[in-house]
Design a protein around this motif. Structure first.
Motif, PDB file in Angstrom:
ATOM      1  N   SER A 158      -9.057   1.140   0.053  1.00 32.29           N
ATOM      2  CA  SER A 158      -7.750   1.060   0.717  1.00 32.29           C
ATOM      3  C   SER A 158      -7.300  -0.375   0.978  1.00 32.29           C
ATOM      4  CB  SER A 158      -7.770   1.847   2.029  1.00 32.29           C
ATOM      5  OG  SER A 158      -8.725   1.277   2.907  1.00 32.29           O
TER       6      SER A 158
ATOM      7  N   ARG B 114       0.833  -1.211   0.000  1.00 33.33           N
ATOM      8  CA  ARG B 114       0.000   0.000   0.000  1.00 33.33           C
ATOM      9  C   ARG B 114       0.869   1.263   0.000  1.00 33.33           C
ATOM     10  NH1 ARG B 114      -4.757   0.418  -2.076  1.00 33.33           N
ATOM     11  NH2 ARG B 114      -4.609   2.497  -1.237  1.00 33.33           N
ATOM     12  N   GLU B 115       1.960   1.258   0.745  1.00 32.35           N
ATOM     13  CA  GLU B 115       2.856   2.414   0.768  1.00 32.35           C
ATOM     14  C   GLU B 115       3.467   2.658  -0.614  1.00 32.35           C
ATOM     15  OE1 GLU B 115       5.585   1.524   3.930  1.00 32.35           O
ATOM     16  OE2 GLU B 115       4.168   2.138   5.490  1.00 32.35           O
TER      17      GLU B 115
ATOM     18  N   TYR C  38       0.910   9.518  -6.029  1.00 35.91           N
ATOM     19  CA  TYR C  38       1.125  10.940  -5.773  1.00 35.91           C
ATOM     20  C   TYR C  38       2.390  11.508  -6.427  1.00 35.91           C
ATOM     21  CZ  TYR C  38      -2.892  10.375  -2.861  1.00 35.91           C
ATOM     22  OH  TYR C  38      -4.177  10.104  -2.439  1.00 35.91           O
TER      23      TYR C  38
ATOM     24  N   TYR D 296      -7.570   1.826  -6.566  1.00 36.40           N
ATOM     25  CA  TYR D 296      -6.669   1.985  -5.424  1.00 36.40           C
ATOM     26  C   TYR D 296      -7.084   3.160  -4.545  1.00 36.40           C
ATOM     27  CZ  TYR D 296      -3.130  -1.474  -6.804  1.00 36.40           C
ATOM     28  OH  TYR D 296      -2.458  -2.639  -7.093  1.00 36.40           O
ATOM     29  N   LEU D 297      -7.524   4.245  -5.165  1.00 39.10           N
ATOM     30  CA  LEU D 297      -7.939   5.424  -4.397  1.00 39.10           C
ATOM     31  C   LEU D 297      -9.236   5.193  -3.629  1.00 39.10           C
ATOM     32  CD1 LEU D 297      -7.077   8.248  -6.941  1.00 39.10           C
ATOM     33  CD2 LEU D 297      -5.996   7.867  -4.704  1.00 39.10           C
TER      34      LEU D 297
ATOM     35  N   GLU E 282       0.677   4.136  -2.848  1.00 40.31           N
ATOM     36  CA  GLU E 282       0.422   5.532  -2.500  1.00 40.31           C
ATOM     37  C   GLU E 282       1.544   6.440  -2.991  1.00 40.31           C
ATOM     38  OE1 GLU E 282      -0.563   5.687   1.667  1.00 40.31           O
ATOM     39  OE2 GLU E 282      -2.204   4.259   1.377  1.00 40.31           O
TER      40      GLU E 282
END
Length: 111
Positions: free
Chosen positions: A78, A26-27, A34, A74-75, A30
């Motif tokens: 979670s 997940r990290e 971004y 993905y957005l 993310e």
């Protein structure tokens, strides 16, 4: 390969020795979501285990996949992680072997 255009994406493959945990996945997702100043189609990334790079399996299992196709999912979820097997990775592995650039870690021929 001389065919990059302003509508291309950036493809990259990450090879890991051991499976990575959900939190790390997940990290990574993310971090990719971004990033700024990406090409129009963004980034396409897969993570595979080293054993599949050395001893090819078709379709190739992957630990994690990201592309802009999955960005909204993905957005909005979670808990979502795209993992499984991908027939397209065979072509990516051949291209990497012959034309790839190692950004970090062992040389491509070693992996």
């Amino acid at each position: 390969m001389g065919c990059y255009t302003n509508t291309s994406d950036i493809d990259f493959l990450v090879v890991v020795k051991e499976p990575i945990d959900i939190r790390t996945k997940r990290e990574l997702i993310e971090s990719i979501i971004y990033l700024n100043n990406l090409p129009k189609k963004g980034i396409e990334m897969s993570i595979i285990l080293e054993k599949y790079a050395g001893k090819f399996v078709y379709p190739t299992p992957f630990e994690l996949h990201y592309s802009d196709f999955y960005k909204d999912r993905y957005l909005s979820d979670s808990n979502y992680i795209c993992a499984g097997a991908d027939r397209d990775l065979a072509a990516h592995l051949i291209i990497i072997k012959h034309r790839g650039i190692c950004l970090y870690g062992k040389e491509i021929k070693e992996v």
